[in-house]
Design an enzyme around this catalytic site. Structure first.
Site, PDB file in Angstrom:
ATOM      1  CB  CYS A 166      10.750  32.355 -29.521  1.00  0.00           C
ATOM      2  SG  CYS A 166      12.042  32.577 -30.461  1.00  0.00           S
ATOM      3  CG  HIS A 306       7.241  27.155 -29.409  1.00  0.00           C
ATOM      4  ND1 HIS A 306       6.761  28.381 -29.888  1.00  0.00           N
ATOM      5  CD2 HIS A 306       8.613  26.804 -29.582  1.00  0.00           C
ATOM      6  CE1 HIS A 306       8.134  28.994 -29.780  1.00  0.00           C
ATOM      7  NE2 HIS A 306       9.046  28.101 -29.732  1.00  0.00           N
ATOM      8  CD  GLU A 317       5.090  22.398 -28.620  1.00  0.00           C
ATOM      9  OE1 GLU A 317       4.158  23.031 -28.416  1.00  0.00           O
ATOM     10  OE2 GLU A 317       5.813  22.558 -29.482  1.00  0.00           O
ATOM     11  CE  LYS A 335       7.008  29.203 -33.829  1.00  0.00           C
ATOM     12  NZ  LYS A 335       5.995  28.833 -32.889  1.00  0.00           N
ATOM     13  CG  PHE A 399      16.943  30.980 -27.666  1.00  0.00           C
ATOM     14  CD1 PHE A 399      16.392  29.754 -27.722  1.00  0.00           C
ATOM     15  CD2 PHE A 399      18.017  31.349 -28.382  1.00  0.00           C
ATOM     16  CE1 PHE A 399      16.868  28.711 -28.929  1.00  0.00           C
ATOM     17  CE2 PHE A 399      18.259  30.763 -29.576  1.00  0.00           C
ATOM     18  CZ  PHE A 399      18.110  29.297 -29.744  1.00  0.00           C
TER      19      PHE A 399
END
Length: 412
Positions: A166, A306, A317, A335, A399
């Site tokens: 990602c 993120h 984060e 997102k 990941f």
């Protein structure tokens, strides 16, 4: 502010295909509205999580716009080709007249053509090897999107396909910046693509406990930094940026949307899926990006986070932002609107950061009334915020323990 270790490069073109819209302007309008795009997905029918965020572009329309070569492309490659065409046009460049030997393509991809891989596996199981397409091996390669963009644009310089899960989009932009700095190319078409919303991928993330389970209200499922967040929403999309050395952009009179001034890439070396305790690797990436740009933490006005909407990821984060940037810069997390575009996310979010700098507007985080009280972040929610953003950072984590942070600055 001090001198950075690498000269900044100019962002002269943007191309976006996302669940918020077909094209850069449509995506920016959708993200500024701050409304989630998740909806029930027929391809996921019958699964415990049956919703996703899709690009509003059918396979038929995608093929029509690509043209004759569409027959050999998986969806992720098709999205990349259209986004790259838009970015190059936006930059005022003509592939028919440029020196293709001096044009690089760097397009990240995480999972790639999983729909094709799964479909061919079904053919093999049900009808035998003769039923498997001869294109299968080429279709499923994660580098094929960068290869197809290279072919489409006549770009014959370095053609690369970083895969850092990602963080792939962020990695691609960092690599492209380095190619320009090293004189390996004069133009870099860089970004990432992903089209891996499939039953197998969805089931895998569900089993890992990573997905939101709000099947009753999918539009409100992705809620970065909210106290009641419960996981991310699978998404697809493509984001492409055109990068040039600032002197080259000025010499041809190009419009410069923003400057990429610093990059930081690190690894957690901790766990395949869990972030390092205290977000140590992510912090190192942020500090490296700032040092590379010659910036101090207090120079940062805005963070494009993120922000996946997972309990563990958002908490780490948030703590990182509060620790390194205690002056509380504004924070957004696309997102919430777009879902998690996996390998494409970092490039899409970098492009949105460019637009934030250019338009002096921070889009809101969808589905967020206020951040979890323990975070102490200045999250933008409910409506866009006008802000004189001069320096922003864009976070991407993947990941495998990959961390990439990009530092961007307003061009004027």
């Amino acid at each position: 502010m001090t001198a950075g270790t690498t000269a900044p490069v100019a962002v002269t073109g943007l191309g976006l295909l996302t669940p918020a819209g077909d094209g850069t302007d449509a995506t920016w309008d959708g993200v500024r509205r701050g409304l989630g795009t998740a909806a029930h997905d027929p391809a996921l029918h019958g699964l415990p999580v049956d919703f996703s965020c899709r690009v509003p572009l059918s396979s038929e329309e995608l093929g029509r716009r690509i043209g004759r070569a569409a027959w050999r492309m998986a969806r992720n490659s098709g999205l990349a080709v259209l986004a790259a065409r838009e970015a190059v046009l936006d930059a005022g460049l003509d592939p028919g007249s440029w020196d293709g030997d001096r044009v690089a393509v760097v397009l990240g991809c995480g999972l790639g053509a999983d729909a094709e891989r799964e479909a061919q596996a079904v053919r093999l199981r049900e009808s035998g090897p003769e039923a498997v397409s001869a294109l299968t091996s080429a279709l499923v390669l994660s580098n094929m999107a960068s290869g197809e963009v290279s072919i489409d644009l006549g770009a014959r310089g370095p053609v690369l396909a970083p895969n850092t899960a990602c963080a792939s989009g962020g990695s691609a932009l960092a690599v492209a910046r380095d190619l320009l700095a090293a004189g390996r190319c004069d133009i870099a078409v860089a970004g990432a693509t992903e089209a891996a919303v499939t039953p197998l991928v969805c089931a895998g993330f569900w089993r890992a406990g990573a997905l939101s389970r709000r099947t009753g209200t999918p539009v409100g499922a992705s809620r970065p930094f909210a106290a009641d967040r419960d996981g991310f929403v699978l998404a697809e999309g493509a984001g492409v940026l055109v990068l040039e050395r600032t002197g080259d952009a000025a010499a041809r009179g190009a419009r410069v949307r923003a400057l990429l001034v610093g990059c930081g890439s690190t690894a957690d070396a901790h766990h395949p899926t869990a972030p390092a305790p205290g977000a140590r690797g992510a912090e190192a990436a942020l500090r490296t990006a700032l040092s590379d740009a010659g910036l101090a933490p207090h120079d940062v006005d805005h963070v494009n986070a993120h922000g996946t909407s997972t309990p563990l990821g958002d908490a780490g984060e948030a703590a990182l932002i509060a620790r390194v940037l205690p002056h509380r810069p504004s924070v957004t997390a696309p997102k919430g609107v777009l879902g998690h575009g996996l390998g494409a996310a970092g490039a899409i979010e970098a492009a949105l950061t460019v637009l934030t700098l250019q338009h002096r507007t921070v889009p809101p985080i969808a589905n967020l009334g206020a951040p979890a009280p323990e975070f102490g972040l200045d999250c933008v929610s409910k409506e866009p915020r006008r802000q004189d953003v001069r320096v922003a950072v864009s976070h991407s984590f993947g990941f495998g323990g990959h961390n990439v942070v990009l530092a961007l600055a307003r061009a004027s």
